[in-house]
Design a protein around this motif. Structure first.
Motif, short mmCIF file in Angstrom:
data_model
loop_
_atom_site.label_atom_id
_atom_site.label_comp_id
_atom_site.label_asym_id
_atom_site.label_seq_id
_atom_site.Cartn_x
_atom_site.Cartn_y
_atom_site.Cartn_z
N THR A 162 -4.69 9.84 -3.47
CA THR A 162 -3.56 9.68 -4.38
C THR A 162 -3.27 11.00 -5.09
O THR A 162 -4.18 11.70 -5.52
CB THR A 162 -3.85 8.59 -5.43
OG1 THR A 162 -4.14 7.36 -4.76
CG2 THR A 162 -2.68 8.40 -6.37
N ASP A 202 -2.08 1.85 -4.32
CA ASP A 202 -1.99 0.52 -3.73
C ASP A 202 -1.78 -0.51 -4.82
O ASP A 202 -2.50 -0.51 -5.84
CB ASP A 202 -3.27 0.18 -2.95
CG ASP A 202 -3.55 1.17 -1.83
OD1 ASP A 202 -2.57 1.67 -1.22
OD2 ASP A 202 -4.74 1.47 -1.58
N ASN A 215 -3.82 0.58 -8.06
CA ASN A 215 -5.13 1.21 -7.86
C ASN A 215 -4.94 2.51 -7.10
O ASN A 215 -4.28 2.53 -6.05
CB ASN A 215 -6.02 0.28 -7.06
CG ASN A 215 -7.42 0.21 -7.62
OD1 ASN A 215 -7.84 1.11 -8.33
ND2 ASN A 215 -8.14 -0.85 -7.30
N THR A 216 -5.54 3.58 -7.60
CA THR A 216 -5.46 4.87 -6.90
C THR A 216 -6.68 5.04 -6.01
O THR A 216 -7.63 4.26 -6.06
CB THR A 216 -5.38 6.03 -7.90
OG1 THR A 216 -6.57 6.05 -8.69
CG2 THR A 216 -4.18 5.86 -8.82
N ASN A 217 -6.67 6.07 -5.18
CA ASN A 217 -7.79 6.35 -4.28
C ASN A 217 -7.93 7.86 -4.12
O ASN A 217 -7.24 8.64 -4.78
CB ASN A 217 -7.59 5.65 -2.93
CG ASN A 217 -6.25 5.98 -2.30
OD1 ASN A 217 -5.98 7.14 -1.98
ND2 ASN A 217 -5.39 4.97 -2.12
N TRP A 233 -9.81 6.78 -10.82
CA TRP A 233 -11.25 6.79 -10.62
C TRP A 233 -11.79 8.23 -10.53
O TRP A 233 -11.04 9.16 -10.23
CB TRP A 233 -11.62 6.06 -9.32
CG TRP A 233 -11.07 4.67 -9.23
CD1 TRP A 233 -9.82 4.30 -8.85
CD2 TRP A 233 -11.76 3.46 -9.57
NE1 TRP A 233 -9.68 2.94 -8.92
CE2 TRP A 233 -10.86 2.39 -9.34
CE3 TRP A 233 -13.05 3.17 -10.01
CZ2 TRP A 233 -11.21 1.07 -9.57
CZ3 TRP A 233 -13.41 1.85 -10.22
CH2 TRP A 233 -12.49 0.82 -10.00
N ASN A 273 0.83 -1.21 0.00
CA ASN A 273 0.00 0.00 0.00
C ASN A 273 0.86 1.25 0.00
O ASN A 273 2.03 1.23 0.41
CB ASN A 273 -0.91 0.03 1.22
CG ASN A 273 -1.96 -1.06 1.19
OD1 ASN A 273 -2.34 -1.52 0.13
ND2 ASN A 273 -2.40 -1.49 2.37
#
Length: 793
Positions: free
Chosen positions: A380, A361, A375-377, A341, A296
């Motif tokens: 990020t 992550d 994968n972004t969040n 996203w 992560n």
């Protein structure tokens, strides 16, 4: 003009007319339209003051310094106080689209505090002031603020000066206390000095029908880390102050919040100051892509080596729509699939961009070549073409960019001998087929569409799938296609354009499109133009241009799979002759007008009903001819003269088309004018009862299809010939609709009521446009009329 303004006018009515007074009000309002506090009453006051000078009371209120605690809404005053806080300016736009700025100060003396509002032209006065200064502000309007407290609004002529005569005992002390992150206390205001670790992409949200935006900066000092949230207009401070990860900042008046046992900071009326502050350096650790495992909060740098389009999806939780985008990032050790996203998908990305991603992550992923995906969040940070890259990094990334940005010539692609290779190509779109719907083995519906693609040196076939198949493409338009997959077809190399491919329309004035040959040039290279008279059966790679001289109604039919199909016939003509055209489905449903010029690129030529005809296949494009092609065609009136040649019956030949015949009807056969047809296969059936089955296809017939026909002989001075009028022409001849005849004759079983009307046709003179064919059964020629020009007795 309201009563309050009229009262002001009473003071100057002997010096100017009411019209001149209103004009001056309008001038001041226009000059100050960016200021939120300028209304017509304020502008009227300015007009009066400019003419007769301020009244004694006004002079007293502007000259005498009033305690902050004694200020009252509606008054004008000069105020003195210590600056306790200054906010960052916020930008805004007026309803008329003009830009402005506003910022706030908090001013205190021993009697109270007040919020001071500075507008666009006032803000420049702040360059000589900071928190802790004691200042005098003249000519301010005291109003009731949105919190119910007093608020001081500066006017365009307001001044701010250092107040050197101040009695310090009348003003509270100002202490700029800096609090360590670990010592922050909930529900207080605090000042901190920290370094920005990360700036995530702002997110949008909706509240009470309005859209807002928010982002949370990650801050760090020697004692800990904390998030600092900016809302709406304050989000713009990131760009206005030029904030970036690694910058040190002083934040004054941050609100400390606690949620779920965790502290955070919120920006409201405080101030962010970017500078060189004494705070520990922070160095972000970046991992090489080849060293990524499941972990992560990692950071990478690389080049976007593959880019897909934005995709939308429906969330299962609440049914709302979400967005995602996939792209591959490469460095000198490998590549990894990355998913962004929401609002991050709005960031402008281009294949070959250098990208810096902080706070993503990594997960195992069996569907990627590397075995991992990123994968972004919401937290990020995604930076495109960042600055401060080392020379070594720039050299590595430049080498990768050259490889991933390489465009393949189609002549090279034509020589490929391996499936599955991904290529980027540029060319012009040709022969764009219809969308074909099909059902997959899992029951889902898929879509496919074919086209031809050429850059002037080579040509390949394209197959678009699903969403790419449903997009609109321009025949002859310039396009760049990324991530197209090579497929070795039976006769040529083809490119599959699926979900991971991108189709980008290029402006004609772009550098890439300008190097392509023109549509006309490529079309000449790929196709040969043929006149209608020169068309031969099974011709390929031709273009036929003509003008529509006949257009039938659309006919609906049932396919074997139960779906509906549509068919329509046209007849087109040029200088050399005419030919029938069969259109299917979506093309059949389009509006085609008699007299319009039309062009068929790569049609199928077949022999049917004793003559050649054009069939529009999936690879055929129907185009509007260009000006030069239209100029080469006769006008519709000219075509009528040359195509519809008048002839006598004696002069007819069995291959005549579109001849004009005038004659008198005789021997009109009225014993069987309604033919019962099977609606599934079109076979003629005998309707002996209300419930019967087609003997040809075996389908039960609930509602048959009827063919209306009126056979007769046509006679002129030179001879006579058989002629049969079908459906629309029979309706026109009888002056009755088919449905009326069906109802009148009890579904065709009893033609008695029509006998008189049919007999009356004997002796009727008609002028018709007709084709001539040879009747093998009777061994004679007969007429197949297409249009009735006139009829009379």
């Amino acid at each position: 003009m309201d009563n309050e303004i009229l009262e002001l006018y009473e003071q100057v009515k002997d010096k100017l007319t009411i019209e001149e007074f209103q004009a001056k009000i309008n001038d001041i309002s226009k000059e100050n339209e960016d200021l939120g506090f300028v209304d017509d009453y304020y502008a009227a006051e300015q007009v009066v003051n400019n003419i007769i000078g301020a009244s004694k009371d006004d002079q007293k209120s502007n000259g005498e310094i009033l305690n902050i605690g004694d200020l009252e809404p509606g008054s004008q005053a000069a105020i003195v106080g210590r600056i306790m806080s200054i906010s960052n300016p916020k930008s805004f736009k007026t309803r008329k689209g003009k830009s402005g700025q506003v910022c706030n100060m908090e001013l205190k003396d021993s009697t109270g505090e007040i919020r001071v509002v500075l507008w666009t032209e006032n803000i420049k006065l702040l360059k000589n002031f900071k928190e802790g200064n004691i200042v005098k502000i003249t000519d301010v309007d005291i109003k009731e603020g949105f919190r119910g407290d007093n608020e001081a609004n500066l006017r365009p002529r307001s001044t701010i000066t250092h107040f050197k005569e101040a009695d310090l005992s009348k003003f509270p002390e100002y202490e700029e206390k800096i609090t360590d992150i670990e010592d922050l206390v909930p529900e207080t205001k605090a000042n901190i000095i920290a370094r920005i670790v990360r700036i995530p992409t702002p997110r949008t949200y909706e509240k009470n029908g309005k859209e807002g935006k928010v982002t949370s900066l990650e801050l760090k000092d020697a004692t800990g880390e904390i998030s600092y949230t900016l809302w709406n207009k304050n989000v713009d401070l990131i760009d206005e102050l030029g904030l970036d990860a690694g910058d040190s900042v002083k934040i004054l008046g941050a609100q400390v919040r606690e949620r779920n046992g965790e502290l955070s900071l919120t920006h409201w009326d405080g101030r962010i100051i970017k500078g060189d502050f004494d705070v520990p350096e922070f160095t972000q650790e970046f991992i090489k892509i080849g060293d990524i495992t499941e972990q992560n909060n990692i950071a990478i740098k690389g080049v976007i080596s593959k880019l897909q389009d934005i995709r939308t999806f429906t969330r299962k939780s609440d049914g709302s729509e979400g967005k995602l985008r996939n792209f591959d990032v490469s460095d000198d050790t490998g590549s990894i699939r990355t998913t962004i996203w929401g609002n991050d998908t709005d960031i402008l990305l281009t294949k070959g961009d250098i990208v810096k991603i902080i706070g993503a992550d990594a997960r195992f992923d069996d569907y990627t070549d590397s075995g991992y995906s990123l994968n972004t969040n919401f937290n990020t940070q995604l930076s495109i073409n960042p600055e401060n890259l080392s020379d070594e990094e720039l050299d590595i990334f430049d080498e990768i960019k050259q490889k991933v940005s390489q465009i393949k010539r189609l002549s090279e692609v034509e020589e490929f001998d391996e499936d599955g290779i991904e290529v980027d190509v540029i060319g012009r779109m040709f022969a764009i087929g219809e969308i074909n719907e099909f059902q997959r083995d899992d029951g889902s519906v898929g879509y496919a569409r074919s086209a031809k693609f050429s850059d002037g040196e080579g040509r390949v076939g394209l197959t678009f799938w699903d969403q790419k198949a449903k997009q609109e493409y321009k025949t002859g338009g310039a396009y760049k296609i990324e991530n197209a997959k090579v497929r070795l077809g039976m006769y040529e190399v083809e490119l599959n354009i699926g979900g991971s491919a991108r189709v980008i329309e290029l402006p004609e004035d772009s550098d890439q499109a300008r190097f392509l040959p023109s549509f006309k040039t490529i079309e000449t290279m790929l196709y040969s133009h043929k006149s209608i008279a020169d068309v031969e059966e099974d011709d390929e790679g031709i273009i036929v241009t003509g003008r529509i001289i006949e257009s039938s109604d659309v006919r609906e039919f049932d396919r074997t799979d139960g779906s509906k199909g549509y068919v329509k016939s046209l007849e087109i003509a040029d200088n050399s002759g005419s030919i029938n055209v069969t259109l299917w489905n979506e093309n059949a449903k389009k509006e085609w007008n008699v007299g319009d010029a039309i062009k068929f690129q790569d049609p199928q030529i077949s022999f049917r009903n004793d003559s050649l005809e054009i069939n529009v296949s999936r690879s055929t494009s129907i185009l509007e001819p260009d000006e030069s092609e239209i100029d080469d065609l006769p006008t519709y009136d000219e075509l009528k003269e040359s195509i519809y040649v008048p002839k006598t019956i004696e002069a007819l030949e069995d291959d005549d088309r579109n001849v004009r015949i005038t004659g008198t009807l005789k021997e009109v056969f009225g014993n069987k004018i309604l033919i019962t047809k099977c609606p599934s296969c079109g076979n003629t059936v005998d309707q002996s009862s209300d419930d019967f089955v087609c003997s040809f296809c075996g389908e039960p017939i609930d509602e048959p299809r009827y063919l209306l026909m009126v056979p007769a002989r046509l006679e002129d001075d030179t001879g006579e010939i058989s002629i049969t009028f079908f459906d629309n022409l029979a309706e026109e001849l009888l002056d009755m609709k088919k449905e009326e005849i069906i109802n009148l004759t009890d579904n065709g079983s009893d033609l008695g009521p029509m006998e008189g009307r049919i007999d009356d046709l004997n002796g009727l003179t008609v002028e018709v446009i007709t084709n001539v064919s040879f009747d093998d059964y009777n061994e004679e020629i007969r007429l197949n009329p297409k249009r009735i020009l006139s009829k009379y007795y």
